[in-house]
Structures are given as C-alpha cells and as structure tokens.
Write an enzyme that holds these catalytic residues in place. Structure first.
Site, mmCIF file in Angstrom:
data_model
loop_
_atom_site.group_PDB
_atom_site.id
_atom_site.type_symbol
_atom_site.label_atom_id
_atom_site.label_comp_id
_atom_site.label_asym_id
_atom_site.label_seq_id
_atom_site.Cartn_x
_atom_site.Cartn_y
_atom_site.Cartn_z
ATOM 1 N N SER A 118 47.757 43.929 46.714
ATOM 2 C CA SER A 118 47.392 42.715 46.748
ATOM 3 C C SER A 118 47.972 41.675 45.941
ATOM 4 O O SER A 118 48.392 41.851 44.878
ATOM 5 C CB SER A 118 45.735 42.588 46.179
ATOM 6 O OG SER A 118 44.929 42.422 47.222
ATOM 7 N N ASP B 78 41.615 32.897 48.541
ATOM 8 C CA ASP B 78 42.217 34.074 47.726
ATOM 9 C C ASP B 78 43.656 33.857 47.387
ATOM 10 O O ASP B 78 44.460 34.792 47.502
ATOM 11 C CB ASP B 78 41.829 35.454 48.410
ATOM 12 C CG ASP B 78 42.022 36.684 47.641
ATOM 13 O OD1 ASP B 78 41.924 36.214 46.578
ATOM 14 O OD2 ASP B 78 41.935 37.599 48.167
ATOM 15 N N HIS C 139 41.403 37.458 43.667
ATOM 16 C CA HIS C 139 40.505 38.571 43.124
ATOM 17 C C HIS C 139 41.476 39.496 42.329
ATOM 18 O O HIS C 139 40.731 40.335 41.549
ATOM 19 C CB HIS C 139 40.349 39.403 44.399
ATOM 20 C CG HIS C 139 41.119 40.073 45.069
ATOM 21 N ND1 HIS C 139 41.869 39.516 46.180
ATOM 22 C CD2 HIS C 139 41.610 41.482 45.088
ATOM 23 C CE1 HIS C 139 42.805 40.746 46.782
ATOM 24 N NE2 HIS C 139 42.617 41.584 46.177
#
Length: 383
Positions: free
Chosen positions: A207, A132, A102
């Site tokens: 992230s 992911d 993402h």
C-alpha cells in the site's frame, strides 16, 4: 455513496497497507490473469539534486527495464506507523512522499526507511478523509530526485511495475499489465473510483507504493487494494486523479507560517509563539477549505473536542464550500495562552445558491502535550 455492483462472482477485498484491516464484499467478473514475477534486488545509491517533480520524462536515450527499476527503487520508501507497515515514494524535491491514508491513519509522525536502510522521521502534512491518499514530509530527503509523474492515464495492456514492501520484504518489484480500467467500490471509510486493475501481484505492505510504467519509468498510480480471490487481483489509484490534491497539501505546508511541532524548549520567544499560533489557525482554515475535516478537527484542544464530536464538527461545515482567511493578528493574554483574531470569508450554500459571508473570529490558542492547539473560539457574522 452507493457502491458500484460489477458482476456475479462474490470476492473479498482488503486494504493492503499497514494493518490490512477492513474487509468488505464486492461483485466482479475477473479473469485468471495473475502472473508471479521474480523479486529483483538492486543496489542502493544516492539521489541527485533536481528541480520540482516533472510530469513527463522523454529521455533522449531510452532506459532498459533494469535501469528503470534501479532508478525507481532509490525513490521508494518503507513507512512504519502506528498502524503497521506500508510503502511510499518521493514525488517532489521538497522531501514529500505520497502514500495511502490508511498507512498513516492516526499518526502525525512516522518512520521512513530508504533503499539503503537509512531511517528518517516524517511528518504527515496531508491526509484524505474519503480518498485513500496521504502525503508525508521528510526533511532529510529534501532535494533528492523524485520519481517522474505521468500526465496521462494508462491504457489496458500497458506494461507496469509495482514497487513496495509486501509482507515486509522491502525493495520488491513485481511485473504485469493494466488489465482493467474504471473500477470503483468502497472500503469504509474510503471511496475508490476509476481505479486501475492490475495483474502485477501485490499484497499487505504494498500500500502506498508506486505503480510505474515499465517503458518510461513514470508513476501511473498508487497501489492500494487487493481482491482476495485465489491469487488475488490488485488495484491502483490513478495518479492523475489525486495529483492536484497532493500538490495543494505540499504547497500549503510550504507556505504556512509554521507547521505544528512539539515545543522544543521554554526559551521560545514571544514572537515565535505568536507566529506559531497564527500558523495553526491558518492551517485550520486551509484544512476546512480543502474539506479535510479530520486534520482540522485534530488541531482543536481536548476541551473543545470533548464538547464537540467529530461528526457534529463536520456537520457544521456541510453547506460551506470554501473558507479564506483575509486578516489575522495575535496577542498574548496569559503566560500560557495566546489570542488569535481574524476575518474570514466563507462561501455558503443557501437555497441552492452560494453566497459569500464574512466573519470576525477569535481563538484562544495554547500548548497541550507540547503541541499548539486551538483551545476555544467564537465567531460573529459581519453584516
């Protein structure tokens, strides 16, 4: 896939990387376990040349916590893409950076910034559709020493370090422990399974950053999501669960005859064009074999995509488990168009069993907006 229901307290969770978008609800019984750790600033220094990423690091002299942090931060990067800002880390000596899907979603090229504030261009060479995870290749970071990768799963109570760029504050380190195991849920379009629950504070921008064993300096996971309840609880994807996929992306890109790139100038030789065209078709089947339908679909030209939606394209491979390109050749059919022919072998499920079918395939390949694309194609089953 149905979501796993955990407990009785309703909490909201978000993907914590670039864009920090999709919000969903999960149920989880959680303890008040967050402890804020200080941000540590360390000096930058160059990496040294070493072989491919190792799976263990049993140094004869044990490093201090400060040394582990200083060494680790040299291999952690900030990633800027069309989606915003996230983190990543070097895992091999090919210049390959692991991050979250993402973080780089929708981007083919991203900007990667190192500890010493140097900026480099990176190419997305692999990205998960439901997992992911993504890999970005940064040619300027080739042969820089990567982070060591743990070959074993973490246990509850293990002390950990979370590195990354939360809220854009680069080179941030937070500390904590593994506070839970095997957490699973879904944040569309990604499915998260067997996650580590961690007490180290993480938030937007973390992230893709590494979760590191504070005692050994080895990567345990990839920081990915956070549950927004009071202080927030973070989750990391275990590196052991995705390492094989990551290595396949890296190996495929290394062995490919060419990576799809912008056409530099009109003086390219005919043989270079043909080689690139064959490379695009080879990449197309590599993506299909790994069920990376997003990347495969991205190689199709605009006319093909306009006549075939992504959903329909993916549906066409529902019963195919593996595709192998057995033979390939190419020829120029027009000034701006090439023809690539080949034979493929596909494992297809029929009546509950897999059978291998072979096809003759032919594709028209050409440039669109400076990139080589598969414009049209057809295949015929070999009896």
């Amino acid at each position: 896939m149905s979501k796993r229901i955990w407990g009785t307290i309703v909490s909201s969770a978000i993907i914590i990387g670039a864009g920090a978008g999709g919000v969903f609800w999960i149920h989880e019984q959680v303890a008040d376990e967050l402890a804020i750790a200080p941000k540590l600033a360390v000096a930058s220094s160059k990496g040294t040349e070493k072989p491919e990423a190792s799976t263990t690091s049993n140094a004869s002299i044990k490093k201090t916590r400060k040394q582990i942090i200083e060494d680790s931060q040299k291999k952690v990067v900030t990633i800027e893409s069309g989606e915003g800002l996230g983190s990543g880390f070097l895992y091999n000596n090919k210049g390959d950076v692991i991050t979250n899907a993402h973080v780089v979603e929708g981007s083919k090229e991203v900007t990667v910034r190192t500890l010493d504030h140097q900026e480099y261009q990176g190419i997305v060479i692999g990205i998960g559709e439901e997992t992911d995870i993504a890999v970005v290749r940064v040619p300027d970071l080739v042969k820089i020493e990567p982070l060591p990768i743990s070959s074993t799963k973490a246990e509850v109570g293990d002390e950990i370090l979370a590195l990354g760029s939360p809220l854009g504050f680069e080179n941030t380190v937070t500390t904590g422990i593994i506070s839970g195991l095997d957490r699973s849920f879904e944040i569309e379009p990604y499915i998260y399974t067997n996650l580590y629950q961690i007490s180290a504070p993480i938030t937007n921008g973390n992230s893709g950053g590494p979760l590191i064993n504070a005692e050994t300096g080895e990567v345990l996971g990839i920081n990915s999501t956070v549950v927004k309840q009071e202080g927030g609880i973070g989750f990391s994807i275990p590196i052991t669960s995705v390492l094989k996929q990551v290595q396949q992306w890296s190996e495929r890109s290394s062995n490919a005859k060419s990576v799809q790139t912008a056409r530099d100038n009109s003086s390219q030789t005919s043989s270079a064009d043909l080689s690139e065209a064959e490379g695009v078709v080879a990449d197309f089947y590599s993506y299909l074999s790994m069920s990376d339908y997003v990347s495969a679909y991205a190689l199709l030209g605009s006319d093909w995509q306009s006549s075939t939606s992504y959903a329909k394209f993916r549906e066409g491979y529902t019963y195919t488990s593996d595709v192998t390109l057995e033979k390939i050749s190419s020829m120029r059919t027009a000034e701006d168009e090439l023809e690539v022919s080949g034979i493929i072998a596909a494992e297809e499920r029929k009546d509950g069993e897999y059978i291998t079918s072979r096809y003759n395939v032919t594709y028209q390949v050409g440039y669109e907006n400076g990139q080589m694309k598969i414009l049209h194609g057809q295949g015929k089953k070999i009896k």
